[in-house]
Design a protein around this motif. Structure first.
Motif, PDB file in Angstrom:
ATOM      1  N   ALA A 194       0.697  -1.224  -0.135  1.00  0.00           N
ATOM      2  CA  ALA A 194      -0.171   0.179   0.200  1.00  0.00           C
ATOM      3  C   ALA A 194       0.556   1.501  -0.087  1.00  0.00           C
ATOM      4  N   GLU A 195       2.113   1.247   0.978  1.00  0.00           N
ATOM      5  CA  GLU A 195       3.285   2.338   0.452  1.00  0.00           C
ATOM      6  C   GLU A 195       3.500   2.244  -0.521  1.00  0.00           C
ATOM      7  N   LEU A 196       3.927   1.778  -1.053  1.00  0.00           N
ATOM      8  CA  LEU A 196       4.611   2.267  -3.142  1.00  0.00           C
ATOM      9  C   LEU A 196       3.561   2.397  -3.578  1.00  0.00           C
ATOM     10  N   SER A 233      17.749  11.449 -13.091  1.00  0.00           N
ATOM     11  CA  SER A 233      18.285   9.918 -12.713  1.00  0.00           C
ATOM     12  C   SER A 233      18.379   9.280 -11.855  1.00  0.00           C
ATOM     13  N   ARG A 234      18.518  10.323 -10.284  1.00  0.00           N
ATOM     14  CA  ARG A 234      18.312   9.749  -8.707  1.00  0.00           C
ATOM     15  C   ARG A 234      16.897   9.618  -8.557  1.00  0.00           C
ATOM     16  N   ASP A 235      16.198   9.902  -8.867  1.00  0.00           N
ATOM     17  CA  ASP A 235      14.240  10.272  -9.031  1.00  0.00           C
ATOM     18  C   ASP A 235      13.599   8.475  -9.901  1.00  0.00           C
ATOM     19  N   LEU A 236      14.504   8.790 -11.204  1.00  0.00           N
ATOM     20  CA  LEU A 236      14.040   7.297 -12.169  1.00  0.00           C
ATOM     21  C   LEU A 236      14.967   6.357 -11.052  1.00  0.00           C
ATOM     22  N   SER A 237      16.124   5.915 -10.582  1.00  0.00           N
ATOM     23  CA  SER A 237      16.647   4.629 -10.220  1.00  0.00           C
ATOM     24  C   SER A 237      16.396   4.180  -8.817  1.00  0.00           C
ATOM     25  N   ILE A 238      15.289   5.585  -7.982  1.00  0.00           N
ATOM     26  CA  ILE A 238      14.277   5.170  -6.581  1.00  0.00           C
ATOM     27  C   ILE A 238      13.401   4.313  -6.923  1.00  0.00           C
ATOM     28  N   THR A 259      13.013   2.978  -9.797  1.00  0.00           N
ATOM     29  CA  THR A 259      12.900   1.415 -10.605  1.00  0.00           C
ATOM     30  C   THR A 259      13.227   1.075  -9.508  1.00  0.00           C
ATOM     31  N   SER A 260      14.295   0.966  -8.330  1.00  0.00           N
ATOM     32  CA  SER A 260      14.073   0.221  -7.512  1.00  0.00           C
ATOM     33  C   SER A 260      12.762  -0.287  -6.618  1.00  0.00           C
ATOM     34  N   GLU A 274       8.285  -7.883  -6.294  1.00  0.00           N
ATOM     35  CA  GLU A 274       8.535  -8.826  -5.318  1.00  0.00           C
ATOM     36  C   GLU A 274       7.038  -9.061  -4.221  1.00  0.00           C
ATOM     37  N   ILE A 275       6.736  -7.752  -3.810  1.00  0.00           N
ATOM     38  CA  ILE A 275       5.373  -8.064  -2.986  1.00  0.00           C
ATOM     39  C   ILE A 275       4.478  -9.036  -2.688  1.00  0.00           C
ATOM     40  N   GLU A 276       4.358  -8.435  -4.769  1.00  0.00           N
ATOM     41  CA  GLU A 276       3.031  -8.589  -4.795  1.00  0.00           C
ATOM     42  C   GLU A 276       3.989 -10.601  -5.055  1.00  0.00           C
TER      43      GLU A 276
END
Length: 187
Positions: free
Chosen positions: A21-23, A66-71, A73-74, A81-83
């Motif tokens: 839910a947070e994600l 680029s930092r936002d995109l990396s975050i 993506t992660s 993985e959670i799903e």
């Protein structure tokens, strides 16, 4: 059947659903998974031109994007993985290592509820010995480059530096102490 008690399984399911839910909230509040990251720099910054009075601002904005995109993506990978972990809970395979088929200890599941592996079988992203891709296109230095460069370079050591410099004299200025003026040296 499962090595996890009903209470443990319910606790872990709740943790997975809470993180999911947070994600999902993160992605929906930002508009999209990569909100405005695919848009042009002008649109995402709201500037009239991508040429700024301060060129470093463009570099900063590029870094931030680029930092936002990396975050994102992660976080997107974590959501997948959670799903998948929630699907394993439903089909009864949750808490079983995919590599060894051994039971994953509750403590590990508590720390990383979406893990698919025991500690011993977890894939690592440590150094694999691979070299950076940039090295494939670098031109090697000419033979002998750097060999013996410093051998007779005439560099100063702490003891001999002043002796070499004092031959050139010193500057005369208002702060020169009395007795060391240029006129006195001539007499």
């Amino acid at each position: 059947m499962s090595h996890l008690t009903k209470d443990q399984l319910n606790t872990l399911r709740a943790a997975l659903e809470e993180r999911k839910a947070e994600l999902e909230q993160h992605f929906s509040s930002n508009g999209a998974e990569d909100s405005l990251l695919g848009d042009s720099l002008i649109l995402s910054t709201g500037e009239l031109s991508s040429v700024d009075n301060h060129p470093a601002d463009t570099g900063t904005e590029t870094f931030e994007r680029s930092r936002d995109l990396s975050i994102n993506t992660s976080l997107s990978e974590e959501l997948k993985e959670i799903e998948a972990a929630l699907a394993r809970v439903e089909d009864g395979t949750y808490g079983i290592c995919e590599a060894s088929k051994q039971e994953i200890p509750y403590e590990r599941l508590e720390a990383i509820p979406f893990t698919r592996y025991t500690v011993e079988h977890a894939p690592t992203s440590r150094d694999t010995g691979a070299r950076p891709v940039e090295e494939e296109v670098m031109t090697p230095p000419p033979a002998g480059a750097g060999e013996g460069r410093q051998e007779h370079s005439g560099r100063f050591d702490d003891a001999g530096a002043w002796e070499a410099v004092e031959d050139y004299g010193s500057a005369s200025s208002p702060v020169t102490p009395p007795g060391q003026d240029v006129e006195e040296e001539d007499s």
